[in-house]
Design an enzyme around this catalytic site. Structure first.
Site, mmCIF file in Angstrom:
data_model
loop_
_atom_site.group_PDB
_atom_site.id
_atom_site.type_symbol
_atom_site.label_atom_id
_atom_site.label_comp_id
_atom_site.label_asym_id
_atom_site.label_seq_id
_atom_site.Cartn_x
_atom_site.Cartn_y
_atom_site.Cartn_z
ATOM 1 N N TRP A 1 5.574 -0.942 1.563
ATOM 2 C CA TRP A 1 5.999 -2.341 1.449
ATOM 3 C C TRP A 1 5.747 -2.898 0.055
ATOM 4 O O TRP A 1 6.166 -4.007 -0.262
ATOM 5 C CB TRP A 1 5.290 -3.215 2.494
ATOM 6 C CG TRP A 1 3.814 -2.992 2.572
ATOM 7 C CD1 TRP A 1 2.859 -3.593 1.805
ATOM 8 C CD2 TRP A 1 3.126 -2.115 3.468
ATOM 9 N NE1 TRP A 1 1.616 -3.139 2.159
ATOM 10 C CE2 TRP A 1 1.756 -2.228 3.189
ATOM 11 C CE3 TRP A 1 3.543 -1.246 4.483
ATOM 12 C CZ2 TRP A 1 0.785 -1.507 3.891
ATOM 13 C CZ3 TRP A 1 2.581 -0.536 5.174
ATOM 14 C CH2 TRP A 1 1.222 -0.664 4.879
ATOM 15 N N ASP B 1 -7.638 -14.670 1.592
ATOM 16 C CA ASP B 1 -8.040 -13.976 2.804
ATOM 17 C C ASP B 1 -9.506 -13.566 2.644
ATOM 18 O O ASP B 1 -10.166 -13.958 1.682
ATOM 19 C CB ASP B 1 -7.137 -12.767 3.058
ATOM 20 C CG ASP B 1 -7.278 -11.726 1.959
ATOM 21 O OD1 ASP B 1 -8.055 -11.949 1.015
ATOM 22 O OD2 ASP B 1 -6.614 -10.687 2.034
ATOM 23 N N GLU C 1 3.078 -7.738 6.767
ATOM 24 C CA GLU C 1 1.971 -8.696 6.783
ATOM 25 C C GLU C 1 1.448 -8.936 8.188
ATOM 26 O O GLU C 1 0.244 -8.979 8.410
ATOM 27 C CB GLU C 1 2.397 -10.024 6.148
ATOM 28 C CG GLU C 1 2.615 -9.966 4.651
ATOM 29 C CD GLU C 1 1.373 -9.544 3.899
ATOM 30 O OE1 GLU C 1 0.252 -9.843 4.365
ATOM 31 O OE2 GLU C 1 1.501 -8.889 2.863
ATOM 32 N N TYR D 1 -1.843 -18.068 5.011
ATOM 33 C CA TYR D 1 -2.000 -16.774 4.361
ATOM 34 C C TYR D 1 -0.666 -16.026 4.290
ATOM 35 O O TYR D 1 -0.218 -15.614 3.216
ATOM 36 C CB TYR D 1 -3.060 -15.907 5.072
ATOM 37 C CG TYR D 1 -2.953 -14.490 4.608
ATOM 38 C CD1 TYR D 1 -3.491 -14.113 3.383
ATOM 39 C CD2 TYR D 1 -2.218 -13.551 5.314
ATOM 40 C CE1 TYR D 1 -3.325 -12.841 2.886
ATOM 41 C CE2 TYR D 1 -2.038 -12.278 4.837
ATOM 42 C CZ TYR D 1 -2.601 -11.929 3.630
ATOM 43 O OH TYR D 1 -2.408 -10.674 3.140
ATOM 44 N N GLY E 1 -2.089 -3.623 18.764
ATOM 45 C CA GLY E 1 -2.961 -4.695 19.231
ATOM 46 C C GLY E 1 -2.262 -6.023 19.379
ATOM 47 O O GLY E 1 -1.049 -6.135 19.226
ATOM 48 N N TYR E 2 -3.016 -7.033 19.670
ATOM 49 C CA TYR E 2 -2.565 -8.437 19.722
ATOM 50 C C TYR E 2 -1.075 -8.612 19.976
ATOM 51 O O TYR E 2 -0.297 -8.984 19.093
ATOM 52 C CB TYR E 2 -2.948 -9.151 18.431
ATOM 53 C CG TYR E 2 -4.428 -9.249 18.222
ATOM 54 C CD1 TYR E 2 -5.231 -9.934 19.128
ATOM 55 C CD2 TYR E 2 -5.035 -8.659 17.119
ATOM 56 C CE1 TYR E 2 -6.592 -10.009 18.945
ATOM 57 C CE2 TYR E 2 -6.406 -8.738 16.926
ATOM 58 C CZ TYR E 2 -7.175 -9.413 17.844
ATOM 59 O OH TYR E 2 -8.512 -9.491 17.662
ATOM 60 N N THR F 1 -4.712 -4.562 11.661
ATOM 61 C CA THR F 1 -4.815 -3.107 11.699
ATOM 62 C C THR F 1 -5.015 -2.565 10.289
ATOM 63 O O THR F 1 -4.455 -3.088 9.331
ATOM 64 C CB THR F 1 -3.522 -2.511 12.300
ATOM 65 O OG1 THR F 1 -3.292 -3.094 13.577
ATOM 66 C CG2 THR F 1 -3.640 -1.025 12.467
#
Length: 323
Positions: free
Chosen positions: A46, A162, A59, A144, A105-106, A65
DNA sequence: ATCCCGCGTG
DNA sequence: CACGCGGGAT
């Protein structure tokens, strides 16, 4: 040009805000970091694109992760949904399913990404906005991520703040552990109009040099000559709130529900219960009541549907991923 | 155990 | 402003 040029911290110390300053030769500080970054840095795919959609995907994945694990997921995601138009047309269940398959995740964030793509299509005519303030309108895009996308896609961001940037500026320039101070210092440090290279560089510094246990000399940190921590040997870092343990957590069982429904399309509630925990017992401590609580939360999050079964006259409820 | 490029919601 | 949100790697 904006505020507090060069001389740092809000002078008035009325509300306990502490004093801080940046070096006089800011230009040297800036050039040293950029030269260090351009001399050598990790190659992530990226970092070779300026497509805002591709940047956004990277992002969102990176928020949760380790970068090394994101690479293959990012490539697979963009191969499957190469544009916002194609992602917006996808079923949510497929996007969430992909997320789970790749252990990202999430799951809420898969939903956010899907919704953001739809927003770009319907509210922005398929073209990403280029200002951080507008980018923040997209679902799942906070301060962010908005600055990251504006920077890496359009070279049009403010300084990102961050945990890496906080740690670096806290140690190097003794910026107090205060969000407003970090933001102000980060923006004072960033050379005007160079958000793309700058934000990459300062996060790279936090990622490979100014790590929890620092590696200043090993990686040739370009800021050693200005660094308070390097001088004192005190590499204390701002506290990052530690997460409650994952094993046995509600989060773990939410993840199992999504993964199981990903596999079985539609499942009667007790069957699902037994699949996600061995000690499931319909009338027990972890039974129907516990499971429906979990599922209604997932339903409120827009990830799961609880329905009457398609066929048959039974009144057993079934769960499935929301399309 | 701890880490990992935050965000939306109440 | 506090809280909940996944899971692999080390």
């Amino acid at each position: 040009m904006s505020e507090s040029d060069g001389d740092g911290g809000a002078g008035a110390d009325t509300d306990g805000g502490e004093e801080w300053t940046l070096p006089d030769d800011l230009e040297s500080v800036q050039e040293a970091l950029i030269a260090w970054y351009e001399g050598d840095h990790r190659e992530f795919p990226w970092r070779r694109t300026d497509d805002p959609y591709e940047i956004l995907v990277s992002e969102v994945m990176s928020q949760q992760t380790q970068l090394d694990r994101v690479v293959s997921a990012w490539e697979a995601f963009l191969e499957r949904w190469p544009t916002t138009a194609e992602l917006a047309d996808a079923d949510r269940a497929d996007v969430v399913g992909f997320w789970t398959d790749h252990s990202l995740g999430y799951n809420n964030r898969a939903k956010y990404l899907h919704e953001a793509a739809a927003q770009v299509e319907t509210e922005y005519d398929g073209e990403f906005p280029t200002e951080p303030d507008e980018l923040q309108e997209l679902m799942g895009v906070g301060p962010y991520t908005a600055n990251a996308v504006a920077s890496f896609a359009f070279n049009n961001g403010d300084a990102v703040v961050d945990t890496n940037v906080k740690r670096v500026t806290y140690r190097t320039f003794s910026i107090p552990d205060d969000d407003a101070a970090f933001e102000s210092a980060a923006n004072d440090l960033m050379p005007d109009g160079e958000s793309r290279v700058w934000n990459n560089a300062i996060m790279e510094l936090g990622g490979v040099a100014c790590t929890q246990t620092p590696r200043c000399d090993e990686v040739g940190c370009p800021w050693r000559e200005w660094c308070g921590a390097y001088a004192s040997g005190d590499f204390t870092a701002p506290d990052v709130p530690t997460q409650p343990s994952f094993e046995g957590s509600r989060r773990q069982f939410r993840g199992r529900v999504i993964g199981t429904l990903r596999e079985y399309d539609e499942l009667e509630l007790d069957t699902l219960g037994h699949r996600i925990r061995v000690d499931y017992a319909p009338g027990g401590e972890y039974g129907r009541e516990w499971l429906t609580g979990l599922l209604t939360d997932l339903e409120d999050d827009g990830l799961v549907d609880i329905d009457d079964p398609e066929s048959g006259a039974e009144d057993e409820l079934v769960a499935r991923l929301r399309r």
